[in-house]
Design an enzyme around this catalytic site. Structure first.
Site, PDB file in Angstrom:
ATOM      1  N   CYS A  61      -2.120 -24.196  14.851  1.00 44.08           N
ATOM      2  CA  CYS A  61      -0.938 -23.452  15.293  1.00 44.08           C
ATOM      3  C   CYS A  61       0.105 -23.442  14.183  1.00 44.08           C
ATOM      4  O   CYS A  61       0.358 -24.478  13.559  1.00 44.08           O
ATOM      5  CB  CYS A  61      -0.293 -24.135  16.502  1.00 44.08           C
ATOM      6  SG  CYS A  61      -1.259 -24.018  18.000  1.00 44.08           S
ATOM      7  N   TYR A 219      -5.129 -29.299  27.309  1.00 43.88           N
ATOM      8  CA  TYR A 219      -4.688 -28.000  27.803  1.00 43.88           C
ATOM      9  C   TYR A 219      -5.489 -27.653  29.064  1.00 43.88           C
ATOM     10  O   TYR A 219      -6.237 -28.478  29.576  1.00 43.88           O
ATOM     11  CB  TYR A 219      -4.778 -26.947  26.688  1.00 43.88           C
ATOM     12  CG  TYR A 219      -3.897 -27.350  25.512  1.00 43.88           C
ATOM     13  CD1 TYR A 219      -2.516 -27.489  25.675  1.00 43.88           C
ATOM     14  CD2 TYR A 219      -4.440 -27.675  24.268  1.00 43.88           C
ATOM     15  CE1 TYR A 219      -1.707 -27.902  24.622  1.00 43.88           C
ATOM     16  CE2 TYR A 219      -3.635 -28.095  23.216  1.00 43.88           C
ATOM     17  CZ  TYR A 219      -2.269 -28.207  23.399  1.00 43.88           C
ATOM     18  OH  TYR A 219      -1.464 -28.642  22.371  1.00 43.88           O
TER      19      TYR A 219
HETATM   20  C1  LIG Z   1      -0.372 -27.988  12.127  1.00 41.59           C
HETATM   21  C2  LIG Z   1      -1.542 -28.237  13.044  1.00 41.59           C
HETATM   22  C3  LIG Z   1      -1.780 -27.351  14.082  1.00 41.59           C
HETATM   23  C4  LIG Z   1      -2.891 -27.542  14.924  1.00 41.59           C
HETATM   24  N1  LIG Z   1      -3.181 -26.592  15.871  1.00 41.59           N
HETATM   25  C5  LIG Z   1      -4.330 -26.680  16.566  1.00 41.59           C
HETATM   26  C6  LIG Z   1      -4.771 -25.599  17.376  1.00 41.59           C
HETATM   27  O1  LIG Z   1      -4.172 -24.525  17.399  1.00 41.59           O
HETATM   28  N2  LIG Z   1      -5.912 -25.787  18.094  1.00 41.59           N
HETATM   29  C7  LIG Z   1      -6.632 -26.947  18.021  1.00 41.59           C
HETATM   30  O2  LIG Z   1      -7.652 -27.066  18.701  1.00 41.59           O
HETATM   31  N3  LIG Z   1      -6.266 -27.951  17.210  1.00 41.59           N
HETATM   32  C8  LIG Z   1      -5.158 -27.835  16.472  1.00 41.59           C
HETATM   33  N4  LIG Z   1      -4.831 -28.813  15.573  1.00 41.59           N
HETATM   34  C9  LIG Z   1      -5.789 -29.906  15.347  1.00 41.59           C
HETATM   35  C10 LIG Z   1      -6.705 -29.522  14.181  1.00 41.59           C
HETATM   36  O3  LIG Z   1      -7.510 -28.403  14.491  1.00 41.59           O
HETATM   37  C11 LIG Z   1      -7.627 -30.697  13.775  1.00 41.59           C
HETATM   38  O4  LIG Z   1      -8.468 -30.999  14.864  1.00 41.59           O
HETATM   39  C12 LIG Z   1      -6.842 -31.931  13.361  1.00 41.59           C
HETATM   40  O5  LIG Z   1      -5.767 -31.585  12.502  1.00 41.59           O
HETATM   41  C13 LIG Z   1      -7.743 -32.940  12.660  1.00 41.59           C
HETATM   42  O6  LIG Z   1      -8.274 -32.387  11.471  1.00 41.59           O
HETATM   43  P1  LIG Z   1      -7.687 -32.788  10.007  1.00 41.59           P
HETATM   44  O7  LIG Z   1      -7.675 -34.296   9.942  1.00 41.59           O
HETATM   45  O8  LIG Z   1      -8.645 -32.159   9.045  1.00 41.59           O
HETATM   46  O9  LIG Z   1      -6.302 -32.206   9.920  1.00 41.59           O
HETATM   47  C14 LIG Z   1      -3.727 -28.661  14.746  1.00 41.59           C
HETATM   48  C15 LIG Z   1      -3.442 -29.563  13.722  1.00 41.59           C
HETATM   49  C16 LIG Z   1      -2.383 -29.352  12.866  1.00 41.59           C
HETATM   50  C17 LIG Z   1      -2.142 -30.312  11.726  1.00 41.59           C
END
Ligand SMILES: Cc1cc2nc3c(=O)[nH]c(=O)nc-3n(C[C@H](O)[C@H](O)[C@H](O)COP(=O)(O)O)c2cc1C
Length: 407
Positions: A61, A219
């Site tokens: 997001c 959600y």
């Molecule tokens: C800024 C931000 C926005 C996120 N928005 C979503 C989203 O829209 N839908 C979702 O399922 N997860 C969302 N997440 C979780 C990420 O998809 C991901 O699962 C999480 O950041 C772990 O991965 P990473 O360690 O590579 O960042 C968001 C994470 C971040 C940092």
């Protein structure tokens, strides 16, 4: 759990139609001794879509939509990844209804006016030959929240005139200091399921290559699945089959409207950090039910049923959620996407070669380094690392000689 052996690794790659032997001794070398394309850069095919490599932009997001519409920020954000050589991407959680948004800054797909902006995003990726999906969902009792930069608290506390009444399977708040949602009537449940279908149809019109149904992070769909938030005694609650019914019906609504050759992904919270919520056994049962309805890939995240997303019982550490993707892949016999603090090229590649997942989703590491794929290609010994980048970049990088080969 099974398949963490070399045999498992070979199976991993052949499932996607790639037949290269993944024996660790032979990775990096073709039979004639020339350099082979590393497993992380092998394509992955699902229905009619081929991911160029296994690195996928996880949904994130951006909290800056204009009444659900794409803004220039989204274009710049996705442009960084589209030019960085990723194998595929998933656009952020996008509300199937206006009240299905998490915050007023979230993207929407509840009306046709959203399609045009989304089309511009799909074009951005398609220009680079990269498949892109969209995550559609409903925030349920976690909706009507302020954007994170403004505290992420319920809007009713901060900007009451922007707040809306949240809904959920049962009138149980997220935590004691969150507003109590209204329990959905059966007819409202049916109406929301229809909105999943309408949203999917708009996603197809916008040119997306696949749809991801957001069933994670507390959600609406996850709140139907978890016994902590679903106390219903009708057909939408009760036993495991009742609690997974909303998820299954949402997927059916999506499958009904998308082309049969279009992949459907489903993001799950494979486990919760709280006792009494979703277990990995529940998730494997859900995965089997979803697979039977045409879900192709389970994107395995965790947590969020009473608070922050991404929480499992173990504290976050590199690759801490990968074992859940591995279990689902082995026990439900379906492709998975792993996520969660995947930070290094070798670590990302191991997820694929040890049979944990077919795709590796990255979030914050890609924000930090949108050229992760290019750097990973160099680190993993790709024979022509520049080729993971767009042609016009590759042309110049392939002619850059600074004393050592940099691709
Ligand atoms: C800024 C931000 C926005 C996120 N928005 C979503 C989203 O829209 N839908 C979702 O399922 N997860 C969302 N997440 C979780 C990420 O998809 C991901 O699962 C999480 O950041 C772990 O991965 P990473 O360690 O590579 O960042 C968001 C994470 C971040 C940092």
């Amino acid at each position: 759990m099974a398949q963490s052996t070399e045999a498992g690794a070979a199976e991993t790659l052949s499932r996607s139609g790639v037949t290269r032997d993944a024996d660790p001794e032979s990775v990096g070398r073709d039979t004639d001794g020339t350099k082979a394309v590393p497993p992380l850069f092998q394509p992955f095919a699902v229905r009619s879509v081929t991911f160029k490599n296994r690195i996928v932009v996880t949904p994130m997001c951006q909290y800056c939509a204009d009444e659900g519409h794409i803004t220039p920020w989204h274009m710049a954000h996705h442009g960084r990844f589209a030019l960085g050589g990723v194998g595929g991407a998933v656009v952020e959680a996008t509300g199937i209804t206006r009240d299905g948004r998490i915050t007023p800054g979230c993207l929407g797909i509840w009306q046709d006016s959203h399609i045009e902006g989304l089309k511009a995003v799909t074009r951005l990726y398609h220009d680079q030959g990269t498949p892109v999906g969209i995550q559609i969902g409903h925030a349920g009792r976690k909706g009507s929240a302020a954007v994170p930069l403004e505290g992420a608290r319920p809007l009713v506390e901060t900007v009451p005139d922007q707040a809306w009444q949240t809904v959920a399977p049962s009138a149980i708040p997220l935590t004691a200091d969150w507003p109590t949602p209204r329990a959905l009537e059966s007819a409202e449940i049916e109406a929301l399921l229809a909105e999943f279908g309408h949203a999917a149809a708009r996603a197809v019109a916008a040119g997306f290559d696949f749809i991801e149904v957001h069933g994670a992070h507390g959600y609406l769909i996850h709140s139907f699945f978890s016994p902590l938030s679903n106390h219903r005694s009708d057909a939408w609650g009760g036993d495991l089959a009742g609690r997974m019914r909303f998820a299954v019906e949402a997927v059916k609504a999506v499958r009904r409207v998308v082309p049969s050759d279009m992949p459907v992904f489903y993001r799950t919270s494979a486990v919760d950090s709280e006792d009494g919520s979703v277990t990995i056994e529940d998730t494997v049962a859900l995965a089997k039910a979803l697979k039977a309805q045409g879900v192709d890939v389970l994107d395995c995240s965790a947590g969020g049923i009473t608070g922050a997303s991404g929480r499992a019982k173990a504290p976050p550490a590199p690759g801490y959620l990968v074992p859940y993707a591995h279990t689902v892949r082995a026990d439900a016999d379906m492709p998975t996407m792993a996520v969660g603090l995947i930070l290094e090229p070798e670590q990302a590649q191991r997820v694929v070669t040890d049979g944990s997942a077919d795709l590796v989703a990255l979030g914050r590491e890609l924000i930090a380094n949108p050229n992760f794929a290019y750097h990973a290609a160099i680190a993993l010994g790709h024979p022509a690392p520049h080729t993971v980048l767009p042609e016009s970049y590759a042309f110049f990088l392939s002619r850059r000689h600074i004393g050592k080969k940099t691709g």
